[in-house]
Write an enzyme that holds these catalytic residues in place. Structure first.
Site, mmCIF file in Angstrom:
data_model
loop_
_atom_site.group_PDB
_atom_site.id
_atom_site.type_symbol
_atom_site.label_atom_id
_atom_site.label_comp_id
_atom_site.label_asym_id
_atom_site.label_seq_id
_atom_site.Cartn_x
_atom_site.Cartn_y
_atom_site.Cartn_z
ATOM 1 N N ASP A 56 0.222 -1.382 6.918
ATOM 2 C CA ASP A 56 -0.263 -0.251 6.122
ATOM 3 C C ASP A 56 0.631 -0.067 4.890
ATOM 4 O OD1 ASP A 56 -2.276 0.680 8.185
ATOM 5 O OD2 ASP A 56 -0.433 0.818 9.347
ATOM 6 N N GLU A 98 -2.966 -7.917 8.312
ATOM 7 C CA GLU A 98 -3.742 -8.007 7.065
ATOM 8 C C GLU A 98 -2.938 -8.649 5.922
ATOM 9 O OE1 GLU A 98 -6.236 -4.748 6.069
ATOM 10 O OE2 GLU A 98 -5.952 -4.988 3.918
HETATM 11 O O1 TRH Z 1 2.645 -5.778 10.604
HETATM 12 P P1 TRH Z 1 1.201 -6.056 10.759
HETATM 13 O O2 TRH Z 1 0.719 -6.356 12.087
HETATM 14 O O3 TRH Z 1 0.465 -4.848 10.171
HETATM 15 C C1 TRH Z 1 -0.773 -4.275 10.406
HETATM 16 C C2 TRH Z 1 -0.594 -2.959 11.039
HETATM 17 O O4 TRH Z 1 -0.474 -3.148 12.429
HETATM 18 C C3 TRH Z 1 -1.733 -2.062 10.721
HETATM 19 O O5 TRH Z 1 -1.711 -0.860 11.453
HETATM 20 C C4 TRH Z 1 -2.989 -2.804 10.953
HETATM 21 O O6 TRH Z 1 -4.017 -1.984 10.680
HETATM 22 C C5 TRH Z 1 -3.003 -3.997 10.058
HETATM 23 O O7 TRH Z 1 -1.934 -4.853 10.441
HETATM 24 C C6 TRH Z 1 -4.258 -4.770 10.082
HETATM 25 O O8 TRH Z 1 0.791 -7.304 9.827
HETATM 26 P P2 TRH Z 1 0.652 -7.478 8.251
HETATM 27 O O9 TRH Z 1 -0.521 -6.724 7.737
HETATM 28 O O10 TRH Z 1 0.676 -8.887 7.998
HETATM 29 O O11 TRH Z 1 1.964 -6.815 7.635
HETATM 30 C C7 TRH Z 1 3.208 -7.403 7.743
HETATM 31 C C8 TRH Z 1 4.016 -7.123 6.479
HETATM 32 O O12 TRH Z 1 5.372 -7.480 6.695
HETATM 33 C C9 TRH Z 1 3.540 -7.940 5.296
HETATM 34 O O13 TRH Z 1 3.555 -7.142 4.131
HETATM 35 C C10 TRH Z 1 4.575 -9.041 5.160
HETATM 36 C C11 TRH Z 1 5.807 -8.314 5.626
HETATM 37 N N1 TRH Z 1 6.927 -9.128 6.075
HETATM 38 C C12 TRH Z 1 8.147 -9.023 5.410
HETATM 39 O O14 TRH Z 1 8.245 -8.277 4.424
HETATM 40 N N2 TRH Z 1 9.189 -9.755 5.845
HETATM 41 C C13 TRH Z 1 9.120 -10.606 6.922
HETATM 42 O O15 TRH Z 1 10.131 -11.246 7.259
HETATM 43 C C14 TRH Z 1 7.852 -10.703 7.587
HETATM 44 C C15 TRH Z 1 7.743 -11.632 8.747
HETATM 45 C C16 TRH Z 1 6.800 -9.959 7.148
#
Ligand code: TRH
Length: 406
Positions: free
Chosen positions: A41, A303
């Site tokens: 989010d 996402e």
């Molecule tokens: O963390 P996510 O699973 O996030 C979500 C939430 O659960 C949300 O509620 C849900 O509705 C949505 O998914 C669909 O996965 P996402 O979206 O990939 O977000 C992870 C973020 O973390 C992304 O911006 C990349 C970042 N990230 C870093 O900044 N550093 C890291 O080392 C890693 C592995 C990821």
């Protein structure tokens, strides 16, 4: 408060009424973000905020209710500050649902992310504004076909003279697209062109040199996943070396168990058979792209990482955010339909089975998947070009907002 919030506006009746349309750097935009769980989010909102500020010259303020989750992606953040400015974006700690800043200032463009509810006092003040703000509900990304029909549909407020527009990200034409910074492709090309940059990344991230050309480098960002045990065993038994990069997170425990370790934290290293694994620190958001670019195959989730893997133009496997009653499965299949469309029937079937197995349906077959990796690599590049066709989400949103502000 470390910096002044953005420009006041006409909701304050002591100010002269807003007349002409604002120039780009006068456009004030408020983004409201409630963190449901994990990082997606705030990950999407933070990326959007920076793009609107840096690429469109808007004055952006982000209201976010969980500064600790945010700080994982943005270590410069002060988790104790009520208001602060980071990278030209004002961050307000949205400490209570009714909180709308120290002084009520209504922006030209208001984005409620993922149907979070705006503070009622803020909505009431929006209605008082001389020129009504452009109001978006930014929805979650879905590749399903219906998205294009609903994108930018107006929804009049039942009580106020306000209209909310539903902004739907999507993978195909007619949708809002997905976020992509203007300099992203150039940054990736520079990293790929520079053996020095890649060697430095490997040294800093894993304390090891880059692996040889016969190794398959895999990044693993996922929720807890029962398929991981079988996959780790198949990687151990692989005929060619596998180098696994595991940012600290929800799947780290399973990796530790496989290697018989108490944990698999940043700095951990372990090897079994053909499999060598490194535990990585969770990086600031920009650093995550480098992990995707350094890998031959990326396991991503939710996402934002799902989108970044597509811009990395490398094969990926998606752990979709699980929903009640398997509501996520049609979304998984819709994404597969876009992505796998031009592949041969066999490559498509193998990919579909593998993605399904990674999402709780069946067992993963690594040898079959690995056989098709060259096809998936070629497709990843053509897919990144297709995905760019609807245009970048921030640009699309800014364009639409400007037509409404005229
Ligand atoms: O963390 P996510 O699973 O996030 C979500 C939430 O659960 C949300 O509620 C849900 O509705 C949505 O998914 C669909 O996965 P996402 O979206 O990939 O977000 C992870 C973020 O973390 C992304 O911006 C990349 C970042 N990230 C870093 O900044 N550093 C890291 O080392 C890693 C592995 C990821």
């Amino acid at each position: 408060m470390t910096d002044a919030p953005h420009t006041p506006d006409a909701s304050d009746t002591s100010l002269p009424p807003n007349t002409g349309s604002p120039t780009p750097d006068e456009i004030a935009c408020d983004i409201f973000c409630a963190v449901i769980d994990n990082f997606g989010d705030i990950g999407v909102c933070w990326r959007l905020a920076r793009q609107l500020a840096h690429e469109h010259g808007w004055q952006v303020r982000v209201f976010v209710d969980d500064l600790h989750a945010f700080a994982r992606l943005c270590p410069a953040l002060d988790t104790t500050a009520a208001t602060q400015r980071v990278e030209d974006v004002v961050i307000e700690h949205w400490h209570a649902p009714s909180h709308a800043g120290e002084t009520l200032q209504i922006a030209d463009v208001v984005i409620e992310a993922f149907a979070c509810e705006l503070p009622p006092v803020y909505v009431a003040a929006m209605a008082q504004r001389t020129r009504a703000p452009v109001w978006f509900n930014l929805e979650y990304l879905s590749a399903e076909d219906w998205v294009a029909d609903f994108h930018l549909r107006p929804s009049p407020h039942p009580r106020y003279r306000l209209t909310k527009h539903f902004f739907f990200p999507g993978l195909g034409p007619g949708t809002g697209g997905v976020l992509k910074e203007r300099d992203l492709d150039a940054a990736r090309a520079a990293f790929e062109r520079s053996p020095e940059a890649r060697a430095a990344w490997w040294r800093d991230t894993t304390a090891a040199p880059p692996p040889g050309p016969d190794a398959t480098v895999i990044s693993l960002f996922a929720y807890e996943n029962p398929a991981i045990d079988s996959l780790l065993a198949q990687w151990r038994d692989s005929a060619t070396p596998i180098v696994l990069l595991v940012p600290q997170g929800r799947i780290s425990g399973a990796v530790a168990r496989f290697f018989g370790l108490p944990s698999f934290d940043p700095g951990a290293h372990a090897a079994r058979g053909a499999l060598r694994a490194h535990g990585l620190a969770f990086t600031a958001q920009r650093g995550y792209d480098l992990l995707l670019w350094a890998s031959d195959l990326n396991f991503v989730r939710g996402e934002d990482s799902f989108v970044r893997a597509q811009w990395a133009a490398r094969p990926f496997v998606w752990h979709i955010y699980p929903q009640a009653d398997d509501a996520h499965l049609p979304k998984l299949d819709a994404a597969l339909e876009h992505y796998a469309r031009p592949l041969s029937a066999e490559a498509r079937a193998v990919l579909g089975r593998f993605w399904h197995a990674w999402n709780g349906r069946g067992a993963p077959d690594w040898p079959a998947f690995a056989r098709h990796l060259p096809n998936y690599s070629a497709r990843a590049a053509s897919w990144a070009a297709e995905l760019a066709l609807p245009g970048d989400l921030a640009g699309n949103l800014a364009e639409f907002a400007k037509t409404q502000l005229k």
